[in-house]
Design a protein around this motif. Sequence first.
Motif, PDB file in Angstrom:
ATOM      1  N   ASP A  51       0.839  -1.211   0.000  1.00 55.62           N
ATOM      2  CA  ASP A  51       0.000   0.000   0.000  1.00 55.62           C
ATOM      3  C   ASP A  51       0.869   1.254   0.000  1.00 55.62           C
ATOM      4  N   GLU A  52       0.413   2.267  -0.698  1.00 53.32           N
ATOM      5  CA  GLU A  52       1.118   3.538  -0.731  1.00 53.32           C
ATOM      6  C   GLU A  52       0.135   4.651  -1.079  1.00 53.32           C
ATOM      7  N   GLY A  53       0.593   5.898  -0.906  1.00 48.83           N
ATOM      8  CA  GLY A  53      -0.261   7.030  -1.224  1.00 48.83           C
ATOM      9  C   GLY A  53      -1.366   7.201  -0.200  1.00 48.83           C
ATOM     10  N   ASP A  54      -2.590   7.437  -0.694  1.00 46.53           N
ATOM     11  CA  ASP A  54      -3.718   7.705   0.202  1.00 46.53           C
ATOM     12  C   ASP A  54      -4.765   6.602   0.170  1.00 46.53           C
ATOM     13  N   ALA A  66      -9.796   1.502   2.202  1.00 44.72           N
ATOM     14  CA  ALA A  66      -9.801   2.602   3.165  1.00 44.72           C
ATOM     15  C   ALA A  66      -9.037   3.789   2.602  1.00 44.72           C
ATOM     16  N   ASP A  67      -9.509   4.989   2.924  1.00 41.31           N
ATOM     17  CA  ASP A  67      -8.859   6.228   2.507  1.00 41.31           C
ATOM     18  C   ASP A  67      -8.029   6.781   3.667  1.00 41.31           C
ATOM     19  N   VAL A  68      -6.781   7.145   3.366  1.00 42.00           N
ATOM     20  CA  VAL A  68      -5.943   7.826   4.358  1.00 42.00           C
ATOM     21  C   VAL A  68      -6.378   9.284   4.407  1.00 42.00           C
ATOM     22  N   THR A  69      -6.924   9.722   5.533  1.00 37.50           N
ATOM     23  CA  THR A  69      -7.462  11.079   5.617  1.00 37.50           C
ATOM     24  C   THR A  69      -6.572  12.033   6.414  1.00 37.50           C
ATOM     25  N   GLY A  89       5.707  -8.464   6.633  1.00 36.92           N
ATOM     26  CA  GLY A  89       6.595  -7.609   5.851  1.00 36.92           C
ATOM     27  C   GLY A  89       6.529  -6.149   6.241  1.00 36.92           C
ATOM     28  N   THR A  90       5.329  -5.565   6.198  1.00 36.99           N
ATOM     29  CA  THR A  90       5.174  -4.138   6.501  1.00 36.99           C
ATOM     30  C   THR A  90       3.940  -3.909   7.358  1.00 36.99           C
ATOM     31  N   ALA A  91       3.892  -2.708   7.959  1.00 37.94           N
ATOM     32  CA  ALA A  91       2.789  -2.324   8.847  1.00 37.94           C
ATOM     33  C   ALA A  91       2.389  -0.890   8.537  1.00 37.94           C
ATOM     34  N   ILE A  92       1.404  -0.400   9.268  1.00 36.89           N
ATOM     35  CA  ILE A  92       0.999   1.003   9.226  1.00 36.89           C
ATOM     36  C   ILE A  92       1.362   1.629  10.568  1.00 36.89           C
TER      37      ILE A  92
END
Length: 335
Positions: A51-54, A66-69, A89-92
């Motif tokens: 995942d990347e961007g918004d 989901a939208d990154v707001t 691998g990756t997280a938020i």
Amino acid sequence: AGTDPTKDDTDEDGYSDIKEIEVGSNPLDANSVPPAPPIDEPLFFYDFEGDEGDLVTDKGQRGNNADVTRAAQTELGIIGGAPEGSSPGTAIEFSDGLLNVPGVEMAEIVSGEGSYTMTAWLKPTNLGGDKFLFGQTSQGIHNGIRNGGFLHQAHWGADTNGSTNLNGYLEADEDGWIHAAWTYDGETDTGKIYLDGSLDWEGNKRAPNGSGNLIIGGRNGGGNGYYGLADDIAMWDMVLEPEAIEELALGASPIGANLPFQITSITYDLQSGEIELTWDSKPGRTYLLLYNTSLESWDADIDDSIESGGESTTFRFENPEGPEAKALFFKVIEN
């Protein structure tokens, strides 16, 4: 010898003799336990791989992205997800950040007719005050961490702590990650909180109030947000069985029951030194192939973007440890 008539659970494995006989496990063997029930398709599953961007992509089948707001306070692609989860691998990372999930409306749960299960792997960096992970755009549900470090389930006026203070619990934890789960049964008005697969609280819980859709990272439109890493976030419109939640806490994928990425074949070519793996897969997806030599750490990858072969994928590669390797273990993760 048969079961002990003076005990409900002869082999003391946590499952009654009657339950084990019903499902076919051995009530005399503590290592033979009932299988976990299948996990239905979640409303969404976010593993934050790729995942990347918004935009955060739903890796399940519902398409509830989901939208990154709050981009400045929400960072995708953090290397090092939950090591015991299904997508390490990756997280938020949330720093009072926020995700909006417009496709998951809360009206049925608010009406008292719906139920839910919400789960996530968490590595909190701040346990003070109110640090909520799941919420609604207006009032209602706010599940997360509260009151000095307890897992907390709240429906806006129906607020409850779990029994375990995470300050002491995490001090004794090796990697700082926990698996948290919250369930609500709308038919019986029962709430439950789970910590690392074990029940941490159970009791009466009325339906939430408020309105709107689900948000992740805070409550009531985005207040009192969570701080720390999160991984493998998922939600169901039903109450999962305790055995299923335990399986998730042991590393099962929230979408694994529908199409598990089970390695079905391993072949080693002595002449070429190459290894060939085959696993169940989904059309149109890509996969990360990890390996290790001891089952202690899954930080070595062979390829991080293997194209799906359809319902089954086969991948051939050179032995990463050479011909002298005594043992190799492999794990396949969907990106």
